[in-house]
Scaffold this motif. Structure first.
Motif, PDB file in Angstrom:
ATOM      1  N   GLU A   9       0.817  -1.203   0.000  1.00 36.69           N
ATOM      2  CA  GLU A   9       0.000   0.000   0.000  1.00 36.69           C
ATOM      3  C   GLU A   9       0.855   1.259   0.000  1.00 36.69           C
ATOM      4  OE1 GLU A   9      -2.953  -0.063   2.997  1.00 36.69           O
ATOM      5  OE2 GLU A   9      -3.390  -2.186   2.730  1.00 36.69           O
ATOM      6  N   LYS A  97      -9.579  -8.857   0.529  1.00 33.57           N
ATOM      7  CA  LYS A  97     -10.051  -7.648   1.193  1.00 33.57           C
ATOM      8  C   LYS A  97      -8.890  -6.701   1.466  1.00 33.57           C
ATOM      9  CE  LYS A  97     -12.435  -6.047   5.363  1.00 33.57           C
ATOM     10  NZ  LYS A  97     -13.062  -6.471   6.645  1.00 33.57           N
ATOM     11  N   ARG A  98      -7.781  -7.252   1.948  1.00 31.91           N
ATOM     12  CA  ARG A  98      -6.608  -6.420   2.207  1.00 31.91           C
ATOM     13  C   ARG A  98      -6.028  -5.856   0.921  1.00 31.91           C
ATOM     14  NH1 ARG A  98      -5.456 -10.848   5.612  1.00 31.91           N
ATOM     15  NH2 ARG A  98      -3.849 -11.581   4.160  1.00 31.91           N
ATOM     16  N   ARG A 100      -7.616  -5.230  -1.812  1.00 31.35           N
ATOM     17  CA  ARG A 100      -8.521  -4.226  -2.367  1.00 31.35           C
ATOM     18  C   ARG A 100      -8.422  -2.901  -1.621  1.00 31.35           C
ATOM     19  NH1 ARG A 100     -15.088  -4.084  -2.771  1.00 31.35           N
ATOM     20  NH2 ARG A 100     -15.251  -3.274  -4.909  1.00 31.35           N
ATOM     21  N   SER A 101      -7.989  -2.954  -0.362  1.00 26.26           N
ATOM     22  CA  SER A 101      -7.861  -1.722   0.414  1.00 26.26           C
ATOM     23  C   SER A 101      -6.659  -0.895  -0.026  1.00 26.26           C
ATOM     24  CB  SER A 101      -7.725  -2.055   1.911  1.00 26.26           C
ATOM     25  OG  SER A 101      -6.508  -2.750   2.171  1.00 26.26           O
ATOM     26  N   GLU A 103      -4.105   0.302  -3.500  1.00 29.80           N
ATOM     27  CA  GLU A 103      -4.339   1.150  -4.658  1.00 29.80           C
ATOM     28  C   GLU A 103      -4.641   0.362  -5.925  1.00 29.80           C
ATOM     29  OE1 GLU A 103      -0.978   3.688  -4.991  1.00 29.80           O
ATOM     30  OE2 GLU A 103      -1.393   4.749  -3.130  1.00 29.80           O
ATOM     31  N   ASP A 106     -10.102  -3.063  -8.968  1.00 26.87           N
ATOM     32  CA  ASP A 106     -10.725  -4.389  -9.020  1.00 26.87           C
ATOM     33  C   ASP A 106     -10.270  -5.145 -10.259  1.00 26.87           C
ATOM     34  OD1 ASP A 106     -11.990  -3.586  -6.754  1.00 26.87           O
ATOM     35  OD2 ASP A 106     -14.019  -3.560  -7.598  1.00 26.87           O
ATOM     36  N   TRP A 253     -15.945  -9.880  -1.637  1.00 22.63           N
ATOM     37  CA  TRP A 253     -14.546  -9.714  -1.282  1.00 22.63           C
ATOM     38  C   TRP A 253     -14.242 -10.236   0.116  1.00 22.63           C
ATOM     39  CZ3 TRP A 253     -11.177  -8.167  -4.992  1.00 22.63           C
ATOM     40  CH2 TRP A 253     -11.732  -7.608  -6.137  1.00 22.63           C
ATOM     41  N   GLU A 254     -15.304 -10.514   0.897  1.00 23.53           N
ATOM     42  CA  GLU A 254     -15.109 -11.017   2.255  1.00 23.53           C
ATOM     43  C   GLU A 254     -15.817 -12.352   2.400  1.00 23.53           C
ATOM     44  OE1 GLU A 254     -15.915  -8.225   5.401  1.00 23.53           O
ATOM     45  OE2 GLU A 254     -15.823  -6.538   3.980  1.00 23.53           O
TER      46      GLU A 254
END
Length: 256
Positions: A9, A97-98, A100-101, A103, A106, A253-254
């Protein structure tokens, strides 16, 4: 880039989404070769099918059924099952999930997750078909149509894997959730080859296995009929787009 091979990230924003997708694909490829379950579906089982076809030799008569079986089994096991299993596993681990958090978009995440199995199956089919034809199997009259059939069934398998992963809660469940589509493709392909034409032709054409069988059949035709191979290719492309659209739109995503 983090030690795992995935983009962290803290990376600068100047990194393109293509670079991020390739980084995700590189990291996922490394994990694939460490996971025995995923590796067997992506590499061992498809190669086993390929070895059987290579050493068994070409069946007498038209090779269409043999090639359809080969394309279907290698693509569905190597791409469809692998993509479904991989996405379900990585979601269960909360990795998606991580990821996607950060940059990565999708699209970059999906591309990175799908790319390793797609590239691997393309290479496998290239090696298997080259070996088969080198051992005397009848060459297609229209190789471009065979190439199109191979690429379309791989793309369709990837798209359906994305959609099936939505309804697959775990890697173990993937062994069950992939069966309906696998049987549908194989069943409709056999049906189309065994009973071509007739009153069921339109239904055969609209089915994924039937469209694949028709397109492969045209590859061995000295004079391919555009009204046969164009609709068949269009149906395969339509299934691919449909699976990809609804898979991306409904993807979770989860874990549940």
């Amino acid at each position: 880039m983090s030690d795992s091979g995935y983009p962290s990230e803290s990376e600068p924003r100047k990194v393109s989404q293509l670079s991020r997708a390739l980084s995700i694909a590189s990291g996922e490829a490394k994990i694939t070769f460490r996971n025995k379950t995923v590796l067997s579906g992506a590499l061992i089982i498809p190669l086993a099918f390929g070895a059987f076809y290579i050493f068994a030799g070409s069946a007498p008569g038209s090779p269409v059924l043999q090639i359809v079986f080969l394309l279907t089994l290698v693509s569905l096991m190597g791409v469809y099952l692998t993509v479904t299993t991989t996405l379900a596993t990585r979601r269960e681990e909360l990795f998606l999930k991580r990821l996607r958090s950060g940059e990565s978009s999708d699209g970059a995440i999906f591309a990175g997750m799908l790319l390793p199995s797609v590239v691997l199956v393309v290479l496998q089919l290239a090696v298997i078909l080259t070996a088969m034809f080198g051992r005397g199997a009848q060459l297609p009259e229209q190789p471009a149509l065979l190439l199109a059939a191979g690429l379309l069934v791989i793309a369709m398998s990837a798209g359906c894997g994305l959609l099936t992963a939505v309804y697959t809660p775990s890697a173990a469940a993937a062994q069950i959730t992939v069966m309906p589509f696998l049987l549908l493709v194989l069943g409709t392909a056999i049906w189309t080859i065994a009973l071509p034409g007739g009153d069921w032709r339109t239904l055969q054409l609209l089915s994924p296995g039937g469209a694949l069988a028709m397109l492969v059949g045209q590859a061995w035709s000295a004079a391919p009929v555009w009204s046969d191979w164009v609709p068949a290719a269009g149906v395969l492309l339509a299934w691919t787009l449909l699976f990809g659209y609804y898979g991306r739109r409904t993807f979770r995503w989860e874990k549940r």
